[in-house]
Design an enzyme around this catalytic site. Structure first.
Site, short mmCIF file in Angstrom:
data_model
loop_
_atom_site.label_atom_id
_atom_site.label_comp_id
_atom_site.label_asym_id
_atom_site.label_seq_id
_atom_site.Cartn_x
_atom_site.Cartn_y
_atom_site.Cartn_z
N LYS A 178 0.86 -1.18 0.00
CA LYS A 178 0.00 0.00 0.00
C LYS A 178 0.89 1.22 0.00
O LYS A 178 1.65 1.47 0.95
CB LYS A 178 -0.89 -0.01 1.23
N ARG A 188 -10.59 10.19 2.06
CA ARG A 188 -10.47 10.84 3.37
C ARG A 188 -11.64 11.80 3.59
O ARG A 188 -12.06 12.01 4.72
CB ARG A 188 -9.09 11.50 3.50
N ARG A 201 1.33 9.66 5.82
CA ARG A 201 1.49 8.27 6.25
C ARG A 201 2.80 7.67 5.74
O ARG A 201 2.91 6.46 5.61
CB ARG A 201 0.32 7.44 5.75
N GLU A 217 7.35 -6.52 1.10
CA GLU A 217 6.15 -6.36 1.93
C GLU A 217 5.13 -7.46 1.63
O GLU A 217 4.51 -8.01 2.53
CB GLU A 217 5.50 -5.00 1.68
N LYS A 232 -2.15 -1.50 -3.82
CA LYS A 232 -3.02 -0.32 -3.76
C LYS A 232 -2.18 0.95 -3.84
O LYS A 232 -1.17 1.02 -3.14
CB LYS A 232 -3.78 -0.35 -2.45
N SER A 258 -10.04 5.82 -4.52
CA SER A 258 -10.95 6.95 -4.66
C SER A 258 -10.48 7.99 -5.67
O SER A 258 -11.26 8.47 -6.49
CB SER A 258 -11.18 7.59 -3.29
N TYR A 297 -14.98 1.48 -6.87
CA TYR A 297 -16.24 2.22 -6.71
C TYR A 297 -17.10 2.11 -7.97
O TYR A 297 -18.25 2.54 -7.96
CB TYR A 297 -15.94 3.69 -6.35
#
Ligand code: PBG
Length: 306
Positions: A178, A188, A201, A217, A232, A258, A297
């Protein structure tokens, strides 16, 4: 006849938002066509998706109150647990219920973990919280929990906690690679998250300049017991998907996030592109690159034309 990849409704997973304390669904301005659901409107949307052949949904909660540890995430009466119980009752085993497992929607500082005294995210203290969330989500009826916080060791911690409580059959979809992407902006807004002090982040999400590190990872999460691993966002990281697909034999997921959705919608609204055609092309490309499952979405909109 010679098409190598074909998108089907059962490749798709719909991300859905459920908000505490509202009586009508609330539109999300930066995600046209996506809403914050009430428990009741969520039930209607899941029924529609099931009828369209979409096999799974992933739930995100928007609590009424936030606190430093994000306690709404594991409260048995937290909004996602309420929604899970409701959907499990309504749909039995007809729909796969996935719960996003993180605290950023529930913390007042907006980070994916609890903070140490110096304001940094405390990885190991956060793992203890993730364990409680996993058990609460499993008790409420989740088939799959999906840790998205990118804490080191999160998959192993959650696996152990679930097994200890008798939830050996609950699977883990790990947000494994990610990236610290600028494409999460509309999300958000959807969950009312602002990271305290204009922070980011980057201490726990991946550097988007790196590919080999992302593979490490992914391998770590597989080693810790992930049942499905995810990359992602999706489109800027098709190379990661292809590498992961070549190396792994477990299911691979990708999250068309998004910002990726909002860009298509915004250009389509201006008449600059054909939104549905672009969505079909993009989501099919993600499958072609190696994803078995795609969180998008566009799930309902695409399932309607497939
Ligand atoms: C973290 C989480 C995020 C998304 C899914 N889970 C946001 C973040 O890391 O800031 C983003 C999804 C999207 O942009 O569609 N709980």
């Amino acid at each position: 006849m010679v098409a190598e990849s074909r998108l089907l409704p059962d490749d798709l997973i719909a991300p859905l938002f459920v908000r505490e304390g509202i009586s009508e669904p609330q539109p999300i301005v930066s995600l046209p066509g996506v809403v914050q659901h009430t428990v009741e409107s969520l039930r209607g949307e899941v029924a529609r998706l099931r009828d369209l052949g979409v096999p799974a949904v992933i739930l995100f909660g928007v609590p009424e109150a936030k606190d430093p540890t994000g306690s709404g995430a594991w409260d048995p009466d937290g909004i996602v647990q309420i929604a899970l119980r409701d959907l499990r009752d309504e749909f039995a085993d007809d729909v796969v219920l996935i719960a996003d497992l993180c605290v950023d929607e529930y913390t007042d500082h907006g980070h994916c973990g609890v903070l140490a005294d110096d304001g940094t995210v405390d990885n190991d203290a956060t793992l203890e919280i993730y364990e409680q969330i996993a058990v609460a989500q499993a008790e409420a009826g989740a088939d799959i929990v999906a840790p998205s916080g990118m804490m080191d060791g999160q998959v192993m911690a959650i696996r152990d906690a679930l097994d200890e409580e008798g939830f050996e059959q609950v699977a883990i979809l790990a947000y494994a690679a990610k990236y610290a992407s600028a494409l999460y902006g509309p999300f958000r807004d959807a969950v009312d998250v602002t990271i305290a002090g204009g922070g980011d982040r980057k201490a726990y999400q991946q550097d988007w300049r790196n590919a080999r590190e992302a593979m490490e990872e992914i391998r770590a999460d597989v080693g810790e017991g992930a049942d499905i691993v995810m990359v992602k966002p999706a489109l800027p990281y098709l190379d990661i998907l292809t590498r992961a697909r070549a190396e792994l034999d477990i299911p691979l997921a990708a999250y068309h996030v998004s910002g990726e959705y909002a860009m298509v919608k915004a250009a389509a609204e201006r008449g600059w592109i054909d939104g549905v055609a672009v969505a079909l092309e993009q989501i099919t490309a993600i499958k072609r690159a190696g994803a078995d499952l795609i969180l998008t979405y566009f799930a309902a909109e695409l399932a309607e034309i497939l």
